[in-house]
Design a protein around this motif. Structure first.
Motif, PDB file in Angstrom:
ATOM      1  N   VAL A 166       0.839  -1.137  -0.095  1.00 25.88           N
ATOM      2  CA  VAL A 166       0.166   0.029  -0.002  1.00 25.88           C
ATOM      3  C   VAL A 166       0.878   1.217  -0.068  1.00 25.88           C
ATOM      4  N   VAL A 167       1.854   1.124   0.893  1.00 27.23           N
ATOM      5  CA  VAL A 167       2.901   2.443   0.842  1.00 27.23           C
ATOM      6  C   VAL A 167       3.350   2.649  -0.411  1.00 27.23           C
ATOM      7  N   ARG A 168       3.936   1.535  -1.189  1.00 26.78           N
ATOM      8  CA  ARG A 168       4.453   1.572  -2.537  1.00 26.78           C
ATOM      9  C   ARG A 168       3.468   2.067  -3.587  1.00 26.78           C
ATOM     10  N   SER A 169       2.267   1.920  -3.263  1.00 28.87           N
ATOM     11  CA  SER A 169       1.305   2.433  -4.245  1.00 28.87           C
ATOM     12  C   SER A 169       1.293   3.988  -4.513  1.00 28.87           C
ATOM     13  N   ARG A 170       1.698   4.622  -3.308  1.00 29.93           N
ATOM     14  CA  ARG A 170       1.813   6.166  -3.502  1.00 29.93           C
ATOM     15  C   ARG A 170       2.430   6.555  -4.746  1.00 29.93           C
ATOM     16  N   ASP A 171       3.560   5.731  -5.367  1.00 34.32           N
ATOM     17  CA  ASP A 171       4.357   5.989  -6.557  1.00 34.32           C
ATOM     18  C   ASP A 171       3.472   6.444  -7.610  1.00 34.32           C
ATOM     19  N   GLY A 172       2.272   5.740  -7.598  1.00 32.90           N
ATOM     20  CA  GLY A 172       1.505   6.076  -8.643  1.00 32.90           C
ATOM     21  C   GLY A 172       0.735   7.503  -8.427  1.00 32.90           C
ATOM     22  N   TRP A 173       0.538   7.760  -7.325  1.00 32.82           N
ATOM     23  CA  TRP A 173      -0.237   9.278  -7.162  1.00 32.82           C
ATOM     24  C   TRP A 173       0.968  10.185  -7.419  1.00 32.82           C
ATOM     25  N   THR A 174       1.814   9.881  -6.995  1.00 34.11           N
ATOM     26  CA  THR A 174       3.345  11.028  -7.253  1.00 34.11           C
ATOM     27  C   THR A 174       3.398  11.120  -8.753  1.00 34.11           C
ATOM     28  N   ALA A 175       3.299   9.831  -9.630  1.00 39.47           N
ATOM     29  CA  ALA A 175       3.770   9.915 -10.933  1.00 39.47           C
ATOM     30  C   ALA A 175       2.523  10.760 -11.474  1.00 39.47           C
ATOM     31  N   ALA A 176       1.250  10.597 -11.023  1.00 47.07           N
ATOM     32  CA  ALA A 176      -0.144  11.338 -11.591  1.00 47.07           C
ATOM     33  C   ALA A 176       0.348  12.790 -11.329  1.00 47.07           C
ATOM     34  N   LEU A 177       0.954  13.341 -10.198  1.00 47.80           N
ATOM     35  CA  LEU A 177       1.213  14.680  -9.757  1.00 47.80           C
ATOM     36  C   LEU A 177       2.097  15.092 -10.923  1.00 47.80           C
ATOM     37  N   ASP A 237      -5.545  23.664 -14.220  1.00 47.84           N
ATOM     38  CA  ASP A 237      -5.390  22.949 -15.273  1.00 47.84           C
ATOM     39  C   ASP A 237      -4.921  21.351 -14.759  1.00 47.84           C
ATOM     40  N   GLN A 238      -4.112  21.672 -14.094  1.00 46.76           N
ATOM     41  CA  GLN A 238      -3.282  20.257 -13.467  1.00 46.76           C
ATOM     42  C   GLN A 238      -4.483  19.486 -12.620  1.00 46.76           C
ATOM     43  N   LEU A 239      -5.402  20.069 -11.939  1.00 46.77           N
ATOM     44  CA  LEU A 239      -6.471  19.224 -11.207  1.00 46.77           C
ATOM     45  C   LEU A 239      -7.371  18.599 -12.283  1.00 46.77           C
ATOM     46  N   LEU A 240      -7.490  19.154 -13.504  1.00 48.92           N
ATOM     47  CA  LEU A 240      -8.186  18.322 -14.449  1.00 48.92           C
ATOM     48  C   LEU A 240      -7.495  17.202 -15.029  1.00 48.92           C
ATOM     49  N   VAL A 241      -6.206  17.483 -15.310  1.00 50.24           N
ATOM     50  CA  VAL A 241      -5.197  16.475 -15.747  1.00 50.24           C
ATOM     51  C   VAL A 241      -5.254  15.248 -14.718  1.00 50.24           C
ATOM     52  N   ILE A 242      -5.401  15.621 -13.592  1.00 52.72           N
ATOM     53  CA  ILE A 242      -4.950  14.216 -12.711  1.00 52.72           C
ATOM     54  C   ILE A 242      -6.469  13.607 -12.416  1.00 52.72           C
ATOM     55  N   VAL A 243      -7.609  14.350 -12.687  1.00 54.17           N
ATOM     56  CA  VAL A 243      -8.786  13.464 -12.729  1.00 54.17           C
ATOM     57  C   VAL A 243      -8.984  12.883 -14.112  1.00 54.17           C
ATOM     58  N   SER A 244      -8.429  13.487 -15.058  1.00 60.52           N
ATOM     59  CA  SER A 244      -8.426  12.909 -16.608  1.00 60.52           C
ATOM     60  C   SER A 244      -7.556  11.567 -16.574  1.00 60.52           C
ATOM     61  N   SER A 282      -2.150  16.931  -1.333  1.00 61.47           N
ATOM     62  CA  SER A 282      -1.726  17.601  -2.755  1.00 61.47           C
ATOM     63  C   SER A 282      -2.683  18.188  -3.505  1.00 61.47           C
ATOM     64  N   LEU A 283      -4.111  17.815  -3.422  1.00 63.28           N
ATOM     65  CA  LEU A 283      -5.255  18.357  -4.041  1.00 63.28           C
ATOM     66  C   LEU A 283      -5.517  19.821  -3.477  1.00 63.28           C
ATOM     67  N   LEU A 284      -5.323  19.766  -2.144  1.00 65.64           N
ATOM     68  CA  LEU A 284      -5.592  21.200  -1.493  1.00 65.64           C
ATOM     69  C   LEU A 284      -4.342  22.024  -1.814  1.00 65.64           C
ATOM     70  N   ASP A 285      -3.364  21.654  -1.752  1.00 62.41           N
ATOM     71  CA  ASP A 285      -1.945  22.379  -2.283  1.00 62.41           C
ATOM     72  C   ASP A 285      -2.321  23.142  -3.579  1.00 62.41           C
ATOM     73  N   ILE A 286      -2.837  22.071  -4.427  1.00 62.73           N
ATOM     74  CA  ILE A 286      -3.183  22.676  -6.045  1.00 62.73           C
ATOM     75  C   ILE A 286      -4.250  23.766  -6.114  1.00 62.73           C
TER      76      ILE A 286
END
Length: 195
Positions: A60-71, A83-90, A134-138
């Motif tokens: 589960v901790v390792r799966s954070r890498d997917g979120w980091t890559a999305a950011l 636009d970054q928020l929309l890219v993340i959702v897309s 991350s979303l709050l920061d963006i």
């Protein structure tokens, strides 16, 4: 003469476990199956991960890498934070529409380990907090009138995609989630009118 520990064993075991957990589910995969697939002995597995729960928490901790890559993809794709928020959702919508998508590792693990004191649940909850922060920061950088509400709403859209993504992808609803996110972001960037 005793064998030297393999410095790559932990990563190899974790990689194989992740593949198995992703394709079959955490509870469906036994440690012997991981040992066989990773071509390692029981001693090696237990030296790296004392219990299956420890292995699942590491997964589960390792799966954070997917979120980091999305950011990172979002930052490369767009300089404007909105636009970054929309890219993340897309990006999430695209992942959930893939034929092999069986649900998000974090969400699945959280559902399979509902006890909030369990290490896997704690790891999943920490991932949710990281995603929200991350979303709050963006959202703040985007200039949202109420950044917390925008982050909450984007998180809810992502939750819906990750929890129901396979069904949404098959019914064609995932693009509607992206369109909804676009509307939410647009509305959040409007000034708050006085009551």
């Amino acid at each position: 003469m005793p064998r030297k520990p393999d410095p790559t064993a932990r990563d190899r075991i974790l990689e194989i476990a992740a593949q198995l957990f992703d394709s079959e589910g955490v509870h469906a995969v036994g440690l012997q199956q991981i040992i066989d697939a990773a071509s390692c002995g029981k001693n090696t597995l237990y030296r790296e991960f004392a219990t299956k729960d420890e292995l699942v928490a590491a997964y589960v901790v390792r799966s954070r890498d997917g979120w980091t890559a999305a950011l990172e993809r979002a930052a490369q794709a767009a300089s404007d934070p909105a636009d970054q928020l929309l890219v993340i959702v897309s990006d999430v919508a695209e992942q959930t529409m893939a034929a092999e998508f069986r649900g998000c590792a974090i969400y699945n693990a959280h559902a399979e380990f509902p006890d909030p004191t369990h290490p896997v649940n704690k790891a999943a909850t920490a991932n949710f907090q990281l995603m929200h922060e991350s979303l709050l920061d963006i959202a703040r950088r985007a200039g949202a009138a109420d950044p917390r509400t925008l982050a909450d709403r984007i998180m809810l859209i992502i939750d819906g995609l990750k929890a129901n993504g396979a069904a949404m992808g098959r019914t064609g609803a995932a693009p509607a989630a992206v369109k909804f996110a676009e509307e939410v972001i647009h509305n959040a960037l409007q000034p708050i009118s006085p009551a």
